[in-house]
Design an enzyme around this catalytic site. Sequence first.
Site, PDB file in Angstrom:
ATOM      1  CB  CYS C 116      -0.914   0.001   1.225  1.00  0.00           C
ATOM      2  SG  CYS C 116      -1.905   1.512   1.367  1.00  0.00           S
ATOM      3  CB  CYS C 119      -2.172   4.681   4.238  1.00  0.00           C
ATOM      4  SG  CYS C 119      -3.578   3.907   3.420  1.00  0.00           S
ATOM      5  CB  SER C 120       0.029   0.752   6.369  1.00  0.00           C
ATOM      6  OG  SER C 120      -0.747   1.439   7.340  1.00  0.00           O
ATOM      7  CB  CYS C 121      -4.668  -0.747   2.633  1.00  0.00           C
ATOM      8  SG  CYS C 121      -5.336   0.918   2.563  1.00  0.00           S
TER       9      CYS C 121
END
Lengths: 95, 115, 214
Positions: C116, C119-121
């Site tokens: 991702c 962000c950090s999905c």
Amino acid sequence: MTERRYMRVRADMPPGHVRTPSYLRGKVGWVERTLGPFPNPEQLAYGRNATPLPLMRIRFSMAEVWGNATDAPDDTIDAEIYSHWLEPAEAPHAP
Amino acid sequence: MRKDTTFDGRRWHDMGGTAAGPVPTEQHDFALWEKRVDALMIIASGKGHFTVDGLRRVLEDMGEEAFETMTYYERWIASVNQNLIEAGVYTTAELAQRMSKVAARGPTYGEATCD
Amino acid sequence: MPHDHHDHMSPSGHPYRPDDDHPLTYWQQMEIAVRELLIEKGVTTAQEISAQIDAMDARNPAQGAAVVARAWTDPAFRADLLQDASAATREMGFDIGPMRLIALENTADEHNVVVCTLCSCYPRNLLGLPPDWYKSRAYRSRTVKEPRKVLAEFGVTLPDTTTVRVHDSTADMRYVVIPARPAGTEGWSADALAALVTRDSMIGTGLPKSPDTA
């Protein structure tokens, strides 16, 4: 194989919350699958009622995104792009 | 003062393709307070007080310095709080007074939390 | 001055919890205040917060490993999983909440890896919270441009004949990689196979364990 449907990601550079990565803006890929509709995150982020939009998984070749700066041009990147960021396009190079 | 005229609109969090060093391998276990931040985010957004895009919007607007100097869940609680105030769940004054009350309970997390 | 209690025991004989005995930080102060205000305003309860933490703690890579092992041993399930991974994992009994999941199957010709960049999905409602490296600048920046170099840092070297497919989780979908079943596991039970499936193999930065080392 069915014919590829090519799309170009709009090259806009707005401020604010958007979910279209800048490294893909202006690049041409093909529709891997269509999803949604999902509410527009650009409205959700500000607590507004959000318009449902189709979401497309677009597949890009490494060659299209990075040009000569890639060591494996046929590797691919898939990303989910909301439809208002996409415009129909011609194939970027001979298939 | 020299002005930077090279900014092209790309925002700091939009990292794909930028140069960076080796992928770090350190791993930390989540502390209780971090798990609570995570739970507050899931619960408050699940009940419609804000959205995950609202969480991200504030994280992005906090800027690169916050990314470099604060931990993941420090940034999350800052964003959760901002979204809850924007949503009118409580006021800045209520938060301010409660934070002072919390700090007055004791110098450690264990002493300051009521449970 | 803060000091490290790792080698110390509390008076009760248990290790100190690191968040309980360090000086209260500004952001911890905020977490306590926000939590108390949300409870007082009737948005949530202490019980609901505890239950949410327990639910998140219960989600871990073993859940994903069970899904992968079933896909390896049950062709009908594999087909369902590739068609609609959310429905298939729910049908197995996993509480993935509202998560929309896509399963990506590795083969001899294709290797999938998930990142991702914005962000950090992460498929947290199946695999639990992401590892720290998944949220790092280095992983988020480099994986879409030089995936083979990133994979090599994780010890995964792929032949040129394998196409790498990077998936940037930019929006509403989450992804789990179904790694290729290791050779030499013919006739193994799903439980035995699940023990070979690592977290990283379901992100695409690893391969399943070899049956020789299991």
